[in-house]
Design a protein around this motif. Sequence first.
Motif, PDB file in Angstrom:
ATOM      1  N   GLN A   1       0.762  -1.240  -0.029  1.00  0.00           N
ATOM      2  CA  GLN A   1      -0.160  -0.129  -0.114  1.00  0.00           C
ATOM      3  C   GLN A   1       1.018   1.286   0.081  1.00  0.00           C
ATOM      4  N   VAL A   2       1.912   1.208   0.697  1.00  0.00           N
ATOM      5  CA  VAL A   2       2.833   2.284   0.783  1.00  0.00           C
ATOM      6  C   VAL A   2       3.691   2.695  -0.588  1.00  0.00           C
ATOM      7  N   ARG A   3       3.938   1.619  -1.211  1.00  0.00           N
ATOM      8  CA  ARG A   3       4.530   1.616  -2.292  1.00  0.00           C
ATOM      9  C   ARG A   3       3.735   2.250  -3.284  1.00  0.00           C
ATOM     10  N   GLN A   4       2.466   1.840  -3.477  1.00  0.00           N
ATOM     11  CA  GLN A   4       1.424   2.230  -4.431  1.00  0.00           C
ATOM     12  C   GLN A   4       1.235   3.794  -4.242  1.00  0.00           C
ATOM     13  N   ILE A   5       1.109   4.120  -3.086  1.00  0.00           N
ATOM     14  CA  ILE A   5       0.795   5.601  -2.546  1.00  0.00           C
ATOM     15  C   ILE A   5       2.016   6.308  -3.106  1.00  0.00           C
ATOM     16  N   MET A   6       3.220   6.026  -2.813  1.00  0.00           N
ATOM     17  CA  MET A   6       4.272   6.563  -3.210  1.00  0.00           C
ATOM     18  C   MET A   6       4.593   6.722  -4.938  1.00  0.00           C
ATOM     19  N   ASN A   7       4.133   5.626  -5.479  1.00  0.00           N
ATOM     20  CA  ASN A   7       4.093   5.526  -6.933  1.00  0.00           C
ATOM     21  C   ASN A   7       3.350   6.684  -7.284  1.00  0.00           C
ATOM     22  N   GLU A   8       2.108   6.826  -7.024  1.00  0.00           N
ATOM     23  CA  GLU A   8       1.213   7.787  -7.328  1.00  0.00           C
ATOM     24  C   GLU A   8       1.623   9.294  -7.177  1.00  0.00           C
ATOM     25  N   LEU A   9       2.202   9.598  -5.800  1.00  0.00           N
ATOM     26  CA  LEU A   9       2.730  10.721  -5.561  1.00  0.00           C
ATOM     27  C   LEU A   9       4.078  11.280  -6.273  1.00  0.00           C
ATOM     28  N   GLU A  10       4.826  10.358  -5.931  1.00  0.00           N
ATOM     29  CA  GLU A  10       6.255  10.571  -6.532  1.00  0.00           C
ATOM     30  C   GLU A  10       7.016   9.731  -7.826  1.00  0.00           C
ATOM     31  N   LYS A  11       5.976   8.769  -8.446  1.00  0.00           N
ATOM     32  CA  LYS A  11       6.476   8.125  -9.636  1.00  0.00           C
ATOM     33  C   LYS A  11       7.314   7.083  -9.223  1.00  0.00           C
ATOM     34  N   LYS A  12       7.719   6.785  -8.246  1.00  0.00           N
ATOM     35  CA  LYS A  12       8.758   5.936  -7.607  1.00  0.00           C
ATOM     36  C   LYS A  12       8.300   5.358  -6.515  1.00  0.00           C
ATOM     37  N   PRO A  13       8.483   4.180  -6.077  1.00  0.00           N
ATOM     38  CA  PRO A  13       8.074   3.425  -4.853  1.00  0.00           C
ATOM     39  C   PRO A  13       8.702   4.176  -3.471  1.00  0.00           C
ATOM     40  N   VAL A  14       9.824   4.609  -3.568  1.00  0.00           N
ATOM     41  CA  VAL A  14      10.518   5.308  -2.439  1.00  0.00           C
ATOM     42  C   VAL A  14      10.778   4.342  -1.314  1.00  0.00           C
ATOM     43  N   VAL A  15       9.828   3.745  -0.768  1.00  0.00           N
ATOM     44  CA  VAL A  15       9.748   2.884   0.601  1.00  0.00           C
ATOM     45  C   VAL A  15      10.296   1.501   0.177  1.00  0.00           C
ATOM     46  N   GLU A  16      11.133   0.928   0.575  1.00  0.00           N
ATOM     47  CA  GLU A  16      11.717  -0.583   0.345  1.00  0.00           C
ATOM     48  C   GLU A  16      10.668  -1.341   1.326  1.00  0.00           C
ATOM     49  N   GLN A  17      10.613  -1.224   2.335  1.00  0.00           N
ATOM     50  CA  GLN A  17       9.816  -2.130   3.465  1.00  0.00           C
ATOM     51  C   GLN A  17       9.365  -1.197   4.389  1.00  0.00           C
ATOM     52  N   VAL A  18       8.185  -1.887   5.080  1.00  0.00           N
ATOM     53  CA  VAL A  18       7.578  -1.462   6.253  1.00  0.00           C
ATOM     54  C   VAL A  18       7.992  -2.358   7.235  1.00  0.00           C
ATOM     55  N   LEU A  19       8.522  -1.903   8.382  1.00  0.00           N
ATOM     56  CA  LEU A  19       8.776  -2.669   9.310  1.00  0.00           C
ATOM     57  C   LEU A  19       8.237  -2.273  10.587  1.00  0.00           C
ATOM     58  N   PHE A  20       7.641  -3.505  11.403  1.00  0.00           N
ATOM     59  CA  PHE A  20       7.039  -3.363  12.693  1.00  0.00           C
ATOM     60  C   PHE A  20       8.239  -3.610  13.639  1.00  0.00           C
ATOM     61  N   THR A  21       8.408  -2.393  14.671  1.00  0.00           N
ATOM     62  CA  THR A  21       9.530  -2.198  15.544  1.00  0.00           C
ATOM     63  C   THR A  21       8.641  -2.548  17.009  1.00  0.00           C
ATOM     64  N   GLY A  22       7.597  -2.681  16.931  1.00  0.00           N
ATOM     65  CA  GLY A  22       6.796  -2.829  18.060  1.00  0.00           C
ATOM     66  C   GLY A  22       5.251  -3.364  17.724  1.00  0.00           C
ATOM     67  N   PHE A  23       4.889  -4.358  18.668  1.00  0.00           N
ATOM     68  CA  PHE A  23       3.588  -5.013  18.269  1.00  0.00           C
ATOM     69  C   PHE A  23       2.889  -5.663  19.297  1.00  0.00           C
ATOM     70  N   VAL A  24       1.928  -5.026  19.966  1.00  0.00           N
ATOM     71  CA  VAL A  24       1.310  -5.411  21.192  1.00  0.00           C
ATOM     72  C   VAL A  24      -0.258  -5.657  20.678  1.00  0.00           C
ATOM     73  N   ILE A  25      -0.887  -6.743  21.291  1.00  0.00           N
ATOM     74  CA  ILE A  25      -2.360  -6.999  21.000  1.00  0.00           C
ATOM     75  C   ILE A  25      -2.650  -7.470  22.421  1.00  0.00           C
ATOM     76  N   GLN A  26      -3.973  -6.647  22.729  1.00  0.00           N
ATOM     77  CA  GLN A  26      -4.429  -7.202  24.041  1.00  0.00           C
ATOM     78  C   GLN A  26      -5.950  -7.570  23.838  1.00  0.00           C
TER      79      GLN A  26
END
Length: 172
Positions: A147-172
């Motif tokens: 999704q982030v790559r698609q949005i950046m393709n639309e805005l900047e004509k290139k993906p820009v972001v290589e990967q989305v990383l989760f540095t914290g994940f909490v589920i209750q």
Amino acid sequence: MAEEELQGEEGGKKKSPLMLIIIIVVVLLVGGGGAAYFFLFMGDEEVAEESEDAQASEAESTIPATGIAIYVAMPRPFQFNAPGTTRERLVQIDVQLMVRGAENEALANRHIPMIEGNLLQVFSSANAEDLVTDVGKIDLRNKATAQVRQIMNELEKKPVVEQVLFTGFVIQ
């Protein structure tokens, strides 16, 4: 006559244990073959699908794999409710974006509000039962990256972001 019946019964007794052993061996071979087929070939389809997805995402991405990896932190963690079959759960995810080069870092920082909005939309569509498993978390991360790559393709004509990383994940 009595001797013939006795001999016939003894001969029949010798054949029935042999026949029983043959039947057991055949059943075991068929069962083992079916199990081997299921584990070997069903696993290959999943691996093949994953490799096809990876190849498709590599083909879509025009980000060079060279350069210094820079991590752009999102200003605040994402908090949302994830619906489930038994109950609703509260989820908090800390996210960083991996980009290559200072130019892509500047572009990612410029569009953080748009990225946050789209990530929140992707995250809030997740199911609580899926987020409890590792496979569900990986799937959510892959959806967020796409999704982030698609949005950046639309805005900047290139993906820009290589990967989305989760540095914290909490589920209750």
